[in-house]
Motif scaffolding. Structure first.
Motif: not given
Lengths: 115, 112
Positions: B93-94, B97-100, B102, B32
């Protein structure tokens, strides 16, 4: 819907003190993530909470901690502040889908200055 | 962990021209890829995103392309306007969860 809100917006603290920042997500969003933004390092992931549980954690020292409440509001705490902790702290809320990241919506941030 | 690189760090274009910002990522499991626009003193705002099962996505003057094989994705802004001036961040992100992660940002200036 109201957007993500953060309090306080500005904070000045002295080295060695601790600080607590608060984040209220968009209604219905269950995931809250925290980021540190500095001019040199950009946006760096601190941690993510979902259903009161820390789901992911970035590479920050243990002085940085957080929690999430049953209403999805989240707090972040930094203990024993250092000058290098001066930054804009952003939280972001998101819906959650198992195994699928969702769009994140950011709050206005808390500007922390450590003197 | 994931490493996202973003280029260029600064970009100046004449009003009406196109702007292209490129990002590469290291983790082939990333699936994503959002883009954020941050105006001075304001919060980052999501402007477009793409998932790994799609090669291109457009929204009016903004488009994003993804090359999974090469592990890079790009933001294209056509017919630029002065209000497009801002810092743009890519992220990856992989899906755990929502760990992005940048990129370091691109400061875009549109010259009237």
């Amino acid at each position: 819907k109201a957007g993500v809100t953060q309090t306080p917006r500005y904070l000045i603290k002295t080295r060695g003190q601790q600080v607590t920042l608060s984040c209220s997500p968009i209604s219905g969003h269950r995931s809250v993530s925290w980021y540190q933004q500095t001019p040199g390092q950009g946006l760096q992931f601190l941690f993510e909470y979902f259903s009161e549980t820390q789901r992911n954690k970035g590479n920050f020292p243990g002085r940085f901690s957080g929690r999430q409440f049953s209403n999805s509001r989240s707090e972040m705490n930094v203990s024993t502040l250092e000058l290098g902790d001066s930054a804009l702290y952003l939280c972001a809320s998101s819906q959650f889908g198992a195994g699928t990241p969702y769009e994140q919506y950011f709050g206005p941030g808390t500007r922390l200055t450590v003197t | 962990g994931e490493n996202v690189e973003q280029h260029p760090s600064t970009l100046s274009v004449q009003e009406g021209d196109s702007a292209v910002i490129k990002c590469t990522y290291s983790d082939s499991a990333s699936n994503y890829f959002p883009w954020y626009k941050q105006e001075l003193g304001k919060r980052p705002q999501l402007i477009i995103d793409i998932r790994s099962n799609v090669g291109e996505k457009k929204d009016q003057r903004i488009a994003v392309t993804l090359n999974k094989t090469a592990k890079h994705f790009s933001l294209h802004i056509t017919e630029t306007q002065p209000e497009d001036s801002a810092v743009y961040f890519c992220a990856a992100s992989r899906g755990t969860g929502n760990q992005f992660y940048f990129g370091t940002g691109t400061s875009l200036t549109v010259i009237p």
